[in-house]
Enzyme design. Structure first.
Site, mmCIF file in Angstrom:
data_model
loop_
_atom_site.group_PDB
_atom_site.id
_atom_site.type_symbol
_atom_site.label_atom_id
_atom_site.label_comp_id
_atom_site.label_asym_id
_atom_site.label_seq_id
_atom_site.Cartn_x
_atom_site.Cartn_y
_atom_site.Cartn_z
ATOM 1 N N ILE A 139 0.860 -1.174 0.000
ATOM 2 C CA ILE A 139 0.000 0.000 0.000
ATOM 3 C C ILE A 139 0.902 1.231 0.000
ATOM 4 O O ILE A 139 1.725 1.411 0.900
ATOM 5 C CB ILE A 139 -0.934 0.012 1.221
ATOM 6 C CG1 ILE A 139 -1.732 -1.315 1.320
ATOM 7 C CG2 ILE A 139 -1.855 1.217 1.145
ATOM 8 C CD1 ILE A 139 -2.566 -1.626 0.100
ATOM 9 N N LYS A 140 0.734 2.085 -1.014
ATOM 10 C CA LYS A 140 1.570 3.283 -1.132
ATOM 11 C C LYS A 140 0.971 4.424 -0.318
ATOM 12 O O LYS A 140 -0.198 4.766 -0.475
ATOM 13 C CB LYS A 140 1.693 3.714 -2.600
ATOM 14 C CG LYS A 140 2.734 2.978 -3.372
ATOM 15 C CD LYS A 140 2.803 3.465 -4.812
ATOM 16 C CE LYS A 140 3.846 4.529 -4.978
ATOM 17 N NZ LYS A 140 4.074 4.843 -6.420
ATOM 18 N N ILE A 141 1.822 5.008 0.509
ATOM 19 C CA ILE A 141 1.423 6.127 1.359
ATOM 20 C C ILE A 141 2.458 7.233 1.210
ATOM 21 O O ILE A 141 3.661 6.973 1.312
ATOM 22 C CB ILE A 141 1.324 5.689 2.832
ATOM 23 C CG1 ILE A 141 0.244 4.619 3.002
ATOM 24 C CG2 ILE A 141 1.051 6.883 3.740
ATOM 25 C CD1 ILE A 141 0.173 4.033 4.399
#
Length: 372
Positions: A139-141
């Site tokens: 998950i890209k944050i």
């Protein structure tokens, strides 16, 4: 595997593709690239999905179904992107299994409008993790002030994370701190930390583009000599910080429990200035335990004429420090520039997402509401 990519792999750099589309999936192109050993991972971002969805008819059937069901634009967009990421993750699953979870990852980014909302980012990350439901998804944050606590919270819950939009060394230190904090909390919560992965997406070419613009305004021999030097020096010193953290007691304690290091991922590696060699942000940043995620054109260039010289990072720390000192002497405030680049990077992704949402809304025949 292509010989150039094999040499890059031998130097310790994994090749990921910075692109994904329904067309690439349906045509079998992605599967072929994985089968041929050209790539071992995939990254996506809001701009990539904006281009993929708006420039293809491959999504029309799914959108028509959403329209009949009365699906909201936001939910339709999540489902479209999660479908592509899930398919890509399945294609890369054999790589993930064969490498013991080191590679074979696919990234999907939280909605960029949440970049300054910690709890919203955390909620979206949990939702994407659940929707994609694959063990090899990151998950890209974004590494914003609000994003960093969400990074630590996700890792503490056992959610693997790609921390993105890192431009400067001060921010990178904070990213590594969030990684350590998240894993330490995961240990206390009883999670198996050997199954929690993270990469830190450190952006490269945009730094040169911003610095060169300022150097060109000065137009002195010193300024001209420094063109194209900032980004690689900045990234090399980021790798030095990575090595320092990995040698520290906090990381060693986590490693003893089976934790995986947070690998530096060189992002934005397509050149912006056509006068530069189109493989420079790949061949000049080869180092152990790194990832280079390349747009398709850069990958093709590396395969065609890239010259890999082994590790081009670790022996260059002093040279990199001198470069940053010379930039400072020339009046280039790199920390200020990288802060501006983070702000601009968030804004660009937000703009892409808003345009894409508007297109989805039109395809669904949904009226825009004041709260939309």
């Amino acid at each position: 595997m292509n010989d150039t990519l094999r040499r890059l792999n031998d130097a310790g750099t994994a090749v990921w593709l910075d692109d994904l589309s329904r067309d690439r999936l349906d045509s079998g192109e992605l599967e072929q690239q994985v089968r041929d050993g050209l790539i071992v991972g995939v990254t996506t971002n809001p701009t990539i999905f904006h281009q993929a969805i708006t420039e293809s008819s491959a999504y029309d059937s799914q959108l028509a179904g959403f329209a009949r069901l009365g699906t909201s634009p936001a939910d339709a967009l999540r489902l479209l992107t999660c479908t592509d990421v899930r398919r890509a993750a399945d294609i890369l699953r054999p790589v993930h299994d064969a490498t013991g979870g080191v590679d074979g990852w696919v990234s999907i980014e939280v909605a960029p409008g949440l970049a300054h909302d910690t709890m919203g980012t955390l909620a979206e990350a949990r939702l994407l993790h659940w929707l994609v439901d694959r063990p090899n998804v990151l998950i890209k944050i974004p590494a914003t002030d609000a994003g960093l606590p969400a990074v630590a919270d996700c890792l503490a819950e056992g959610i693997s994370v790609n921390v993105t939009l890192i431009f400067g060394l001060p921010r990178y230190r904070q990213v590594m701190e969030a990684h350590l904090d998240g894993l330490e909390r995961a240990v206390r919560a009883g999670h198996n930390v050997s199954r929690i992965a993270s990469v830190a997406s450190f952006f490269v070419s945009r730094v040169d583009a911003a610095v060169d613009t300022r150097l060109d305004k000065r137009d002195t021999p010193q300024a001209r000599a420094l063109r194209g030097q900032a980004a690689i020096a900045n990234a090399r010193l980021a790798y030095e910080l990575h090595e320092q953290v990995r040698s520290g007691q906090r990381w060693q304690a986590l490693a003893a429990l089976g934790a995986r290091p947070q690998r530096p991922l060189w992002a934005s590696t397509g050149v912006k200035d056509p006068s530069y060699d189109d493989t420079r942000y790949v061949v000049e940043l080869a180092a152990p335990d790194t990832i280079n995620t390349m747009p398709a054109a850069t990958l093709s260039a590396v395969i065609d004429h890239g010259t890999v010289r082994g590790d081009t990072v670790r022996a260059q720390y002093e040279r990199a420090r001198r470069t940053l000192e010379e930039l400072a002497t020339a009046g280039i405030a790199l920390d200020t520039i990288t802060e501006e680049l983070e702000t601009d990077g968030v804004a660009r992704f937000q703009d892409s997402w808003q345009q894409l949402t508007a297109g989805i809304r039109a395809a669904l025949g949904t009226e825009e509401t004041p709260d939309a």
